[in-house]
Design a protein around this motif. Structure first.
Motif, PDB file in Angstrom:
ATOM      1  N   ASP A 138      33.889  15.013  41.025  1.00 39.30           N
ATOM      2  CA  ASP A 138      34.115  13.583  41.099  1.00 39.30           C
ATOM      3  C   ASP A 138      35.046  13.022  40.028  1.00 39.30           C
ATOM      4  OD1 ASP A 138      32.140  14.035  39.099  1.00 39.30           O
ATOM      5  OD2 ASP A 138      30.585  13.758  40.591  1.00 39.30           O
ATOM      6  N   VAL A 139      34.615  13.064  38.781  1.00 42.21           N
ATOM      7  CA  VAL A 139      35.424  12.475  37.697  1.00 42.21           C
ATOM      8  C   VAL A 139      35.693  13.543  36.642  1.00 42.21           C
ATOM      9  CG1 VAL A 139      34.446  10.173  38.046  1.00 42.21           C
ATOM     10  CG2 VAL A 139      33.365  11.746  36.437  1.00 42.21           C
ATOM     11  N   LEU A 140      36.368  13.152  35.565  1.00 38.37           N
ATOM     12  CA  LEU A 140      36.595  14.085  34.451  1.00 38.37           C
ATOM     13  C   LEU A 140      35.269  14.405  33.771  1.00 38.37           C
ATOM     14  CD1 LEU A 140      39.596  13.056  32.182  1.00 38.37           C
ATOM     15  CD2 LEU A 140      39.317  15.157  33.479  1.00 38.37           C
ATOM     16  N   HIS A 141      34.969  15.692  33.631  1.00 38.12           N
ATOM     17  CA  HIS A 141      33.843  16.130  32.810  1.00 38.12           C
ATOM     18  C   HIS A 141      34.417  17.112  31.796  1.00 38.12           C
ATOM     19  CE1 HIS A 141      30.780  14.543  35.597  1.00 38.12           C
ATOM     20  NE2 HIS A 141      31.606  14.919  36.551  1.00 38.12           N
ATOM     21  N   SER A 142      33.596  17.552  30.865  1.00 41.31           N
ATOM     22  CA  SER A 142      34.068  18.563  29.937  1.00 41.31           C
ATOM     23  C   SER A 142      32.951  19.551  29.652  1.00 41.31           C
ATOM     24  CB  SER A 142      34.554  17.901  28.646  1.00 41.31           C
ATOM     25  OG  SER A 142      35.321  18.829  27.933  1.00 41.31           O
ATOM     26  N   ALA A 143      33.213  20.813  29.956  1.00 38.63           N
ATOM     27  CA  ALA A 143      32.201  21.850  29.720  1.00 38.63           C
ATOM     28  C   ALA A 143      32.208  22.207  28.242  1.00 38.63           C
ATOM     29  CB  ALA A 143      32.506  23.073  30.567  1.00 38.63           C
ATOM     30  N   TYR A 144      31.123  21.865  27.542  1.00 44.17           N
ATOM     31  CA  TYR A 144      31.046  22.049  26.101  1.00 44.17           C
ATOM     32  C   TYR A 144      29.885  22.978  25.774  1.00 44.17           C
ATOM     33  CZ  TYR A 144      30.367  20.585  21.201  1.00 44.17           C
ATOM     34  OH  TYR A 144      30.209  20.552  19.841  1.00 44.17           O
ATOM     35  N   MET A 145      30.209  24.138  25.184  1.00 38.32           N
ATOM     36  CA  MET A 145      29.169  25.092  24.793  1.00 38.32           C
ATOM     37  C   MET A 145      29.257  25.273  23.280  1.00 38.32           C
ATOM     38  SD  MET A 145      29.693  27.665  28.013  1.00 38.32           S
ATOM     39  CE  MET A 145      31.335  27.181  28.492  1.00 38.32           C
ATOM     40  N   PRO A 146      28.640  24.331  22.526  1.00 38.74           N
ATOM     41  CA  PRO A 146      28.874  24.244  21.079  1.00 38.74           C
ATOM     42  C   PRO A 146      28.604  25.540  20.322  1.00 38.74           C
ATOM     43  CG  PRO A 146      26.985  22.906  21.731  1.00 38.74           C
ATOM     44  CD  PRO A 146      27.679  23.321  22.989  1.00 38.74           C
ATOM     45  N   HIS A 147      27.521  26.266  20.689  1.00 35.83           N
ATOM     46  CA  HIS A 147      27.178  27.472  19.921  1.00 35.83           C
ATOM     47  C   HIS A 147      28.211  28.574  20.071  1.00 35.83           C
ATOM     48  CE1 HIS A 147      23.404  25.264  20.707  1.00 35.83           C
ATOM     49  NE2 HIS A 147      23.252  25.484  19.415  1.00 35.83           N
ATOM     50  N   PHE A 148      29.009  28.485  21.153  1.00 31.61           N
ATOM     51  CA  PHE A 148      30.050  29.497  21.373  1.00 31.61           C
ATOM     52  C   PHE A 148      31.427  28.957  20.990  1.00 31.61           C
ATOM     53  CE2 PHE A 148      26.610  29.915  24.424  1.00 31.61           C
ATOM     54  CZ  PHE A 148      26.147  31.181  24.115  1.00 31.61           C
ATOM     55  N   ARG A 149      31.450  27.749  20.419  1.00 28.71           N
ATOM     56  CA  ARG A 149      32.705  27.086  20.011  1.00 28.71           C
ATOM     57  C   ARG A 149      33.664  27.029  21.202  1.00 28.71           C
ATOM     58  NH1 ARG A 149      29.051  27.166  16.676  1.00 28.71           N
ATOM     59  NH2 ARG A 149      29.309  27.697  14.475  1.00 28.71           N
TER      60      ARG A 149
END
Ligand SMILES: [Cu+2]
Length: 352
Positions: free
Chosen positions: A237-248
């Motif tokens: 649908d819209v802009l999302h961002s896949a963020y996996m902080p522990h893996f930088r």
């Protein structure tokens, strides 16, 4: 409504007091012109500069003491270490420069505070000084940028070497779905136009593509430790961002296109739970939760550490809760888990 009214009343009271002091000041007949700073004013302001410097240093030390513990634990991916070193070096440089320049700024403001006896020295320019304050930032910034570019090209070099696992991350308001490429390790074609909710084809997979039949769609991401993963991101649908902080790791998910990110997880969930920083954090959070439980509040169950995939683009009202659990496990555990999942072909057959 009441808080708003209270704020309005407070603001009005403050304006009234301010106006009254002005009237009071105007009614005072003064011999000298109070608009010109006296020696006492200059001295007072000079020392205030020092007071402000102490405040700045104080708040810096306080922040280090209070907030260092909320930082992320050690990176759990192969590229994460290099990424962290670059970040730490940038922070150290900024910290040193900030500490020195703030001191000089405030010290000179004090040293050259207003003094009737002193006459300002005038000089048009100083080539040597200008050279020094140009060349130092040029060298430091060029070094940082070059290292940054090197790290970026390394991290973003997405290829099929070392037999990577192919996984799709599918974003929609407000949840994540993951799709494994199955035995052939090739994701079947998919398009949002082919989504068929009635037949449980939630990701719009192309039924006629033979690569799609063995794809596996799940709501929890399992990754085998030590194996490279190539992620392909899509958004419905819209802009999302896949963020996996522990893996930088972070990559935008853009409607109408496939974006990619690749990393190799190096620490299993079980190992990360033993990490001293993580143990400490879990203890602290469970302390807060125990207090909540004692008061009978919500969200008070004991918490256990898990890796997480978050959305890092403000994508709508439930953005804050758009997340998926990630489990990094041994090859055997992963194989057992993936074998127990249903393929797209089978789920389609049972739906019809
Ligand atoms: Cu989102």
């Amino acid at each position: 409504m009441t808080p708003l009214l209270t704020i309005v009343v407070l603001v009005l009271v403050a304006i009234a007091i301010w106006q009254m002091t002005k009237i009071f000041e105007l009614s005072q007949i003064r011999a000298s012109n109070s608009q010109v700073a006296s020696e006492t004013d200059n001295k007072y302001n000079g020392y205030l500069m020092f007071a402000f410097l102490i405040f700045l240093y104080g708040i810096t030390i306080f922040s280090f003491w209070k907030y260092t513990k909320v930082l992320l634990p050690e990176a759990a991916s192969e590229h994460g270490g290099g990424y962290d070193s670059l970040m730490v070096l940038s922070f150290v440089i900024i910290f040193i420069v900030q500490t020195l320049t703030q001191f000089l700024l405030h010290y000179f403001a004090f040293k050259y505070r207003g003094d009737r006896e002193r006459k300002a020295l005038f000089f048009a320019d100083n080539d040597r000084l200008e050279f020094i304050w140009t060349i130092i930032p040029v060298i430091v910034l060029a070094g940082l940028i070059l290292w940054g570019l090197y790290a970026w090209t390394n991290i973003m070099d997405i290829n099929d070497e070392d037999d990577p696992l192919t996984v799709e991350l599918y974003a929609q308001q407000f949840n994540w779905t993951a799709r494994y490429a199955g035995n052939d390790n090739v994701l079947g074609d998919a398009n949002v136009r082919m989504i068929d909710i009635d037949n449980a084809n939630v990701l719009g997979l192309d039924n006629s593509d033979p690569n799609a039949a063995d794809d596996i769609i799940v709501k929890e991401l399992h990754l085998p430790v030590g194996r490279k993963v190539n992620f392909k991101m899509r958004s419905q649908d819209v802009l999302h961002s896949a963020y996996m902080p522990h893996f930088r790791a972070q990559m935008n998910c853009v409607p109408g296109m496939i974006t990619q990110f690749s990393f190799t997880p190096t620490i299993t969930t079980a190992e990360m739970r033993q990490n001293p920083d993580v143990v400490d954090k879990v203890k602290r959070i469970n302390g807060i939760r125990a207090e909540k439980a004692a008061k009978g509040l919500d969200n008070s169950d004991p918490w256990e550490f898990d890796y997480i995939l978050l959305c890092n683009k403000i994508c709508g009202k439930s953005h804050y809760n758009m997340q998926m659990k990630i489990i990094v496990e041994t090859e055997e555990e992963y194989n057992a888990w993936i074998a127990s999942q249903q393929t797209f072909g089978k789920s389609m057959a049972s739906a019809q």
